[in-house]
Design a protein around this motif. Structure first.
Motif, PDB file in Angstrom:
ATOM      1  N   SER A   6       0.829  -1.090   0.084  1.00 46.25           N
ATOM      2  CA  SER A   6      -0.001   0.024   0.093  1.00 46.25           C
ATOM      3  C   SER A   6       0.990   1.161   0.153  1.00 46.25           C
ATOM      4  O   SER A   6       0.509   2.080  -0.867  1.00 46.25           O
ATOM      5  N   ALA A   7       1.963   1.357   0.774  1.00 45.20           N
ATOM      6  CA  ALA A   7       2.660   2.348   0.789  1.00 45.20           C
ATOM      7  C   ALA A   7       3.598   2.680  -0.499  1.00 45.20           C
ATOM      8  O   ALA A   7       3.817   3.733  -0.858  1.00 45.20           O
ATOM      9  N   LEU A  10       0.855   4.347  -2.896  1.00 47.92           N
ATOM     10  CA  LEU A  10       0.934   5.329  -2.672  1.00 47.92           C
ATOM     11  C   LEU A  10       1.786   6.312  -2.990  1.00 47.92           C
ATOM     12  O   LEU A  10       1.582   7.473  -3.411  1.00 47.92           O
ATOM     13  N   LEU A  11       2.669   5.880  -2.695  1.00 50.35           N
ATOM     14  CA  LEU A  11       4.011   6.729  -3.282  1.00 50.35           C
ATOM     15  C   LEU A  11       4.269   6.919  -4.740  1.00 50.35           C
ATOM     16  O   LEU A  11       4.741   7.957  -5.131  1.00 50.35           O
ATOM     17  N   LEU A  12       4.069   5.858  -5.323  1.00 51.93           N
ATOM     18  CA  LEU A  12       4.195   5.916  -6.738  1.00 51.93           C
ATOM     19  C   LEU A  12       2.901   7.114  -7.253  1.00 51.93           C
ATOM     20  O   LEU A  12       3.115   7.702  -8.068  1.00 51.93           O
ATOM     21  N   ALA A  13       1.735   6.778  -6.596  1.00 53.09           N
ATOM     22  CA  ALA A  13       0.709   7.648  -7.071  1.00 53.09           C
ATOM     23  C   ALA A  13       0.741   9.234  -6.802  1.00 53.09           C
ATOM     24  O   ALA A  13       0.848  10.133  -7.665  1.00 53.09           O
ATOM     25  N   VAL A 165       5.292  -6.832  -9.841  1.00 51.02           N
ATOM     26  CA  VAL A 165       4.685  -6.186  -8.638  1.00 51.02           C
ATOM     27  C   VAL A 165       3.131  -6.083  -8.624  1.00 51.02           C
ATOM     28  O   VAL A 165       2.643  -6.788  -7.480  1.00 51.02           O
ATOM     29  N   ILE A 166       2.815  -5.931  -9.862  1.00 53.58           N
ATOM     30  CA  ILE A 166       1.268  -5.864 -10.036  1.00 53.58           C
ATOM     31  C   ILE A 166       0.855  -7.385  -9.634  1.00 53.58           C
ATOM     32  O   ILE A 166      -0.633  -7.293  -8.981  1.00 53.58           O
ATOM     33  N   THR A 265      -5.851  -1.594  -1.343  1.00 50.70           N
ATOM     34  CA  THR A 265      -4.401  -1.661  -2.004  1.00 50.70           C
ATOM     35  C   THR A 265      -4.669  -1.206  -3.506  1.00 50.70           C
ATOM     36  O   THR A 265      -3.889  -0.577  -4.160  1.00 50.70           O
ATOM     37  N   TRP A 266      -5.792  -1.967  -4.080  1.00 50.47           N
ATOM     38  CA  TRP A 266      -5.681  -1.931  -5.408  1.00 50.47           C
ATOM     39  C   TRP A 266      -6.370  -0.736  -5.779  1.00 50.47           C
ATOM     40  O   TRP A 266      -6.131  -0.189  -7.014  1.00 50.47           O
ATOM     41  N   TRP A 267      -7.057   0.033  -5.086  1.00 49.32           N
ATOM     42  CA  TRP A 267      -7.630   1.275  -5.363  1.00 49.32           C
ATOM     43  C   TRP A 267      -6.354   2.284  -5.466  1.00 49.32           C
ATOM     44  O   TRP A 267      -6.506   3.174  -6.067  1.00 49.32           O
ATOM     45  N   LEU A 268      -5.301   1.943  -4.459  1.00 50.60           N
ATOM     46  CA  LEU A 268      -3.870   2.825  -4.673  1.00 50.60           C
ATOM     47  C   LEU A 268      -3.403   2.644  -6.041  1.00 50.60           C
ATOM     48  O   LEU A 268      -3.007   3.322  -6.504  1.00 50.60           O
ATOM     49  N   VAL A 269      -3.585   1.167  -6.359  1.00 51.48           N
ATOM     50  CA  VAL A 269      -3.042   0.878  -7.999  1.00 51.48           C
ATOM     51  C   VAL A 269      -3.858   1.902  -8.915  1.00 51.48           C
ATOM     52  O   VAL A 269      -3.303   2.176  -9.729  1.00 51.48           O
TER      53      VAL A 269
END
Length: 307
Positions: A6-7, A10-13, A165-166, A265-269
């Protein structure tokens, strides 16, 4: 929720959101923004926005046609993960120890966590992800016509890492001691059907977009006649400059729906995909507007009627 993953997402986003906002700001008076920044966010035809690139940066270029490598890796790696998941669900074979350790390090589901219908959700999403990669691979090899466009070696390595990673992100939803698949498909819920229907709809439209782009460089007989850039027309191109990027976002949203809306976590993706594709669309739209004086003024860059 897997904390490490998740982190990471989130960092990538946040990074791509910052890049998008920076790109939307007016250019500074002293000239364009730093060349390395532009080099890392642009690829293909949008590299022309970098101006005169230093020789050392050009040494780090790889052909854009290497995009196919992303999908080759995804088909092999995520296909392997899918096979392991199928064996775990239907043959009661546990994941290999190395994979259990890796998923545990990433913050995956615990050994004894009761995840209910999330077994089926994870299986469906991993299948959709594999099918998406397989379709994109076929399009790259058999439909798309690549010019001499390039991308930075960092972008290339990032893309390879992304598809590793995905798949692990999907698998982190499954506990290591998954039970046998008896009555497995009794877990089917309305959101699985809705997600798959949306996935098919978005995938069909994305495929049509890629065909339209490829046909700009082909004759009616299918022979490649040029490698130049032209204004695409038809389908979703009538509303936005990059409908294939918008369709990519919808595909990932459809997977979030297949997860039952509850996989944070997927919503962060999805957030990452949103900002990543929005940045690429803004740069592509800028290229079209600057290149063609007759470019349709009503077209948005990414999302119809909005952005």
């Amino acid at each position: 929720m897997p904390a490490a993953l998740s982190a990471f997402w989130l960092l990538l986003a946040a990074a791509f959101l910052a890049a998008l906002l920076l790109e939307l700001l007016p250019a500074p008076r002293g000239g364009p923004r730093p060349g390395l920044f532009q080099d890392l966010i642009r690829y293909g035809k949008t590299k022309s926005g970098c101006g005169q690139r230093p020789a050392w940066l050009r040494l780090l270029d790889v052909p854009k046609r290497w995009f196919s490598h992303f999908y080759i890796l995804s088909v092999v790696w995520n296909g392997f993960l899918l096979l392991l998941l199928i064996q775990a669900l239907f043959l009661a074979r546990p994941f290999p120890i190395w994979l259990q350790d890796l998923l545990s390090a990433l913050g995956g589901a615990s050994q004894n966590q009761d995840v209910g219908d999330k077994h089926l959700s994870a299986l469906l999403v991993l299948m959709l992800l594999w099918l998406h990669s397989f379709r994109r691979l076929i399009e790259c090899l058999c439909i798309s016509v690549f010019s001499s466009g390039v991308l930075h070696i960092v972008q290339y390595c990032f893309g390879l890492g992304y598809y590793i990673v995905i798949g692990l992100t999907v698998l982190c939803r499954v506990p290591a001691n998954v039970r046998n698949g008896e009555d497995f498909f009794m877990q089917i819920c309305w959101y699985h059907t809705l997600g798959i229907m949306m996935y098919i709809w978005a995938s069909v439209h994305q495929h049509r977009c890629h065909v339209i782009l490829a046909n700009l460089r082909k004759s009616k007989s299918g022979k490649v006649v040029n490698l130049s850039h032209s204004i695409p027309f038809g389908g979703w191109f009538e509303r936005v400059s990059c409908p294939h990027y918008f369709a990519e976002l919808l595909i990932y949203v459809s997977m979030a729906i297949t997860f039952g809306f509850q996989n944070l976590t997927w919503w962060l993706v999805v957030m990452y995909v949103l900002f990543n594709q929005a940045l690429a669309a803004v740069l592509c739209h800028e290229f079209y507007v600057n290149r063609f004086s007759c470019y349709p003024t009503h077209r948005k860059a990414f999302i119809p009627f909005l952005f």
